[in-house]
Write a protein that holds these residues in place. Sequence first.
Motif, PDB file in Angstrom:
ATOM      1  N   GLN A 123       0.824  -1.198   0.000  1.00 17.10           N
ATOM      2  CA  GLN A 123       0.000   0.000   0.000  1.00 17.10           C
ATOM      3  C   GLN A 123       0.865   1.258   0.000  1.00 17.10           C
ATOM      4  O   GLN A 123       1.929   1.299   0.635  1.00 17.10           O
ATOM      5  N   ARG A 124       0.410   2.251  -0.716  1.00 19.22           N
ATOM      6  CA  ARG A 124       1.139   3.516  -0.746  1.00 19.22           C
ATOM      7  C   ARG A 124       1.136   4.158   0.645  1.00 19.22           C
ATOM      8  O   ARG A 124       0.136   4.090   1.367  1.00 19.22           O
ATOM      9  N   ILE A 125       2.261   4.768   1.026  1.00 18.81           N
ATOM     10  CA  ILE A 125       2.358   5.466   2.302  1.00 18.81           C
ATOM     11  C   ILE A 125       1.523   6.737   2.236  1.00 18.81           C
ATOM     12  O   ILE A 125       1.556   7.462   1.235  1.00 18.81           O
ATOM     13  N   GLU A 126       0.777   7.022   3.279  1.00 19.46           N
ATOM     14  CA  GLU A 126      -0.095   8.192   3.292  1.00 19.46           C
ATOM     15  C   GLU A 126       0.698   9.490   3.156  1.00 19.46           C
ATOM     16  O   GLU A 126       1.849   9.580   3.594  1.00 19.46           O
ATOM     17  N   ASP A 127       0.075  10.507   2.561  1.00 22.46           N
ATOM     18  CA  ASP A 127       0.694  11.826   2.435  1.00 22.46           C
ATOM     19  C   ASP A 127       0.879  12.454   3.814  1.00 22.46           C
ATOM     20  O   ASP A 127       0.197  12.096   4.785  1.00 22.46           O
ATOM     21  N   SER A 128       1.773  13.421   3.884  1.00 23.72           N
ATOM     22  CA  SER A 128       2.043  14.086   5.163  1.00 23.72           C
ATOM     23  C   SER A 128       0.847  14.910   5.638  1.00 23.72           C
ATOM     24  O   SER A 128       0.562  14.969   6.831  1.00 23.72           O
ATOM     25  N   GLY A 129       0.135  15.559   4.708  1.00 23.82           N
ATOM     26  CA  GLY A 129      -0.987  16.421   5.100  1.00 23.82           C
ATOM     27  C   GLY A 129      -0.508  17.770   5.586  1.00 23.82           C
ATOM     28  O   GLY A 129       0.692  18.024   5.732  1.00 23.82           O
ATOM     29  N   SER A 130      -1.454  18.656   5.859  1.00 24.67           N
ATOM     30  CA  SER A 130      -1.113  20.041   6.200  1.00 24.67           C
ATOM     31  C   SER A 130      -0.848  20.305   7.677  1.00 24.67           C
ATOM     32  O   SER A 130       0.107  21.012   8.017  1.00 24.67           O
ATOM     33  N   PRO A 131      -1.672  19.817   8.615  1.00 28.44           N
ATOM     34  CA  PRO A 131      -1.467  20.193  10.021  1.00 28.44           C
ATOM     35  C   PRO A 131      -0.112  19.744  10.547  1.00 28.44           C
ATOM     36  O   PRO A 131       0.327  18.616  10.290  1.00 28.44           O
ATOM     37  N   GLY A 132       0.542  20.611  11.265  1.00 33.92           N
ATOM     38  CA  GLY A 132       1.832  20.272  11.845  1.00 33.92           C
ATOM     39  C   GLY A 132       1.750  19.210  12.917  1.00 33.92           C
ATOM     40  O   GLY A 132       2.755  18.598  13.278  1.00 33.92           O
ATOM     41  N   SER A 133       0.541  18.964  13.430  1.00 33.56           N
ATOM     42  CA  SER A 133       0.352  17.935  14.465  1.00 33.56           C
ATOM     43  C   SER A 133       0.243  16.534  13.867  1.00 33.56           C
ATOM     44  O   SER A 133       0.223  15.549  14.609  1.00 33.56           O
ATOM     45  N   ASN A 134       0.178  16.433  12.517  1.00 35.66           N
ATOM     46  CA  ASN A 134       0.111  15.110  11.882  1.00 35.66           C
ATOM     47  C   ASN A 134       1.369  14.308  12.166  1.00 35.66           C
ATOM     48  O   ASN A 134       2.474  14.855  12.293  1.00 35.66           O
ATOM     49  N   GLU A 135       1.201  12.986  12.248  1.00 34.58           N
ATOM     50  CA  GLU A 135       2.326  12.073  12.304  1.00 34.58           C
ATOM     51  C   GLU A 135       2.387  11.305  10.998  1.00 34.58           C
ATOM     52  O   GLU A 135       1.386  11.137  10.309  1.00 34.58           O
ATOM     53  N   MET A 136       3.562  10.825  10.637  1.00 33.95           N
ATOM     54  CA  MET A 136       3.711  10.114   9.376  1.00 33.95           C
ATOM     55  C   MET A 136       3.226   8.676   9.497  1.00 33.95           C
ATOM     56  O   MET A 136       3.264   8.080  10.573  1.00 33.95           O
ATOM     57  N   ASP A 137       2.789   8.149   8.373  1.00 40.51           N
ATOM     58  CA  ASP A 137       2.252   6.788   8.291  1.00 40.51           C
ATOM     59  C   ASP A 137       3.408   5.794   8.185  1.00 40.51           C
ATOM     60  O   ASP A 137       3.680   5.231   7.127  1.00 40.51           O
ATOM     61  N   MET A 138       4.097   5.587   9.313  1.00 40.93           N
ATOM     62  CA  MET A 138       5.249   4.688   9.329  1.00 40.93           C
ATOM     63  C   MET A 138       5.581   4.325  10.764  1.00 40.93           C
ATOM     64  O   MET A 138       5.174   5.023  11.704  1.00 40.93           O
ATOM     65  N   PRO A 139       6.324   3.234  10.988  1.00 45.51           N
ATOM     66  CA  PRO A 139       6.743   2.880  12.351  1.00 45.51           C
ATOM     67  C   PRO A 139       7.707   3.917  12.908  1.00 45.51           C
ATOM     68  O   PRO A 139       8.481   4.526  12.168  1.00 45.51           O
ATOM     69  N   SER A 140       7.691   4.081  14.209  1.00 42.10           N
ATOM     70  CA  SER A 140       8.560   5.088  14.835  1.00 42.10           C
ATOM     71  C   SER A 140      10.036   4.783  14.633  1.00 42.10           C
ATOM     72  O   SER A 140      10.869   5.695  14.665  1.00 42.10           O
TER      73      SER A 140
END
Length: 230
Positions: A155-172
């Motif tokens: 599956q494609r990794i989700e986009d980062s998006g606009s809000p700075g509070s977003n976290e990336m779609d990946m393991p820490s």
Amino acid sequence: MATSGTYAFTLDLTDMIEESFERAGLELRSGYDYRSARRSIDLLMLEWQNRGLNLWTIQEGTTSITAGTARYALSSDILDVIEVYIRTNSGDSSTQFDQMMTRVSISAYAHLSNKLTQAKPLQYWVEKDPGAIALNLWPVPDSVESYTLGYYYMQRIEDSGSPGSNEMDMPSRYLPCLVSGLAYQLSLKRPEIADRAPALKADYEEQWTLAADADREKAAFKVTPGGYRF
């Protein structure tokens, strides 16, 4: 010795970008800096998926099969299909049966003498369009049994998006790699720190190797020699 007792450390977009700017010897000062960095992050995610198989992106999907229909379009968030199986008697605990299908190239599919032959599908060709991919089955499904198509896909990794509070779609555990990669990307955009690019790239590649090695499949792998075929 007192410890936190928690295991939830992560970074949101703002923290990631600030850390990357600091590693590159820069300061995050404007909204444009933030937008530019976010754009680089999304490009990095695409680069990661070009590098190979990321285990956390593997998902399983199923779709019903219609007799006489060979082509099945998949969701646009699917980058590639890893394994495909054909299931009969779905949901029956005593008779449900999965059979793995063989992936063939477009050349092998093109050389099939009769692409309309109907039977239980045994092979598939992955058709990759710019917007999505599709599975082309052969033989074409018949109506003798009720089939379900199952597949594991990347599956494609989700986009980062606009809000700075977003976290990336990946393991820490990939955070060090992302921060290092973004710092390197920043050095390519800023002439004043171009001399730091080689060191930042080396650090990025080292972090990628560490993360990719930790993410590899650890199941036992057995190879049985089968001799030569002439």
